[in-house]
Motif scaffolding. Sequence first.
Motif, PDB file in Angstrom:
ATOM      1  N   LEU A  79       0.851  -1.181   0.000  1.00 40.91           N
ATOM      2  CA  LEU A  79       0.000   0.000   0.000  1.00 40.91           C
ATOM      3  C   LEU A  79       0.892   1.238   0.000  1.00 40.91           C
ATOM      4  CD1 LEU A  79      -2.683  -1.107   2.600  1.00 40.91           C
ATOM      5  CD2 LEU A  79      -2.912  -1.030   0.124  1.00 40.91           C
ATOM      6  N   SER A  80       0.450   2.256  -0.645  1.00 37.38           N
ATOM      7  CA  SER A  80       1.254   3.464  -0.782  1.00 37.38           C
ATOM      8  C   SER A  80       1.354   4.215   0.529  1.00 37.38           C
ATOM      9  CB  SER A  80       0.623   4.374  -1.838  1.00 37.38           C
ATOM     10  OG  SER A  80       1.231   5.628  -1.833  1.00 37.38           O
ATOM     11  N   ASP A  81       2.425   4.950   0.690  1.00 33.84           N
ATOM     12  CA  ASP A  81       2.595   5.810   1.863  1.00 33.84           C
ATOM     13  C   ASP A  81       1.717   7.055   1.785  1.00 33.84           C
ATOM     14  OD1 ASP A  81       4.450   4.055   2.817  1.00 33.84           O
ATOM     15  OD2 ASP A  81       6.138   5.142   1.947  1.00 33.84           O
ATOM     16  N   TYR A  82       1.051   7.253   0.685  1.00 32.12           N
ATOM     17  CA  TYR A  82       0.265   8.468   0.476  1.00 32.12           C
ATOM     18  C   TYR A  82      -1.230   8.192   0.392  1.00 32.12           C
ATOM     19  CZ  TYR A  82       4.929   9.978  -0.518  1.00 32.12           C
ATOM     20  OH  TYR A  82       6.267  10.223  -0.424  1.00 32.12           O
ATOM     21  N   GLN A  83      -1.688   7.165   1.037  1.00 30.59           N
ATOM     22  CA  GLN A  83      -3.102   6.801   1.118  1.00 30.59           C
ATOM     23  C   GLN A  83      -3.722   6.511  -0.243  1.00 30.59           C
ATOM     24  OE1 GLN A  83      -5.400   9.528   3.449  1.00 30.59           O
ATOM     25  NE2 GLN A  83      -3.948   9.560   5.106  1.00 30.59           N
TER      26      GLN A  83
END
Length: 160
Positions: free
Chosen positions: A97-101
Amino acid sequence: MNSRLDQTQDNAVLTEIKNLQSDFAELKSRQSIARSLVTRAYNVQTGNAFDLSAYSVPANTLHSFFITVTGDGSQPQPYGIQYSQVYNGGTDAGHRLSDYQQIDATGTYYSWLPSPPSPLAGPNKMSWTIAVQAGSSGASVYIKIRTMMTCKGASISLSY
């Protein structure tokens, strides 16, 4: 024959050079900073490949995971940031999953925030909350805890 205007321009250049030389000499004469005053950063993580494996989050629900890192005692109030890796449905790069939601293909995403004052936080501790919002098909969550702190970590705990 030199005119006064030529001499004025020459004097301005010489004055600027002298000012730069003076500034350079002052900078060279200043004391250096002691190594003990420089803040250091330590990566803190467990030896585990993953600290949480295949934790099931039901469809369309939000689930929180609480990370607490206890310092080694060298600082009464350590400071740090977590940069844990959170995966959904597998542990390869395609499932991270991305660190930027960013929402993945299943509609699942995560976010994190420092935990508010609680029993988990206190002197010699830092804590964070990772929240995973599962999409319509649910989520199978994997987490690898990683932090960077101003002291070495003595222990890491994950509760959920």
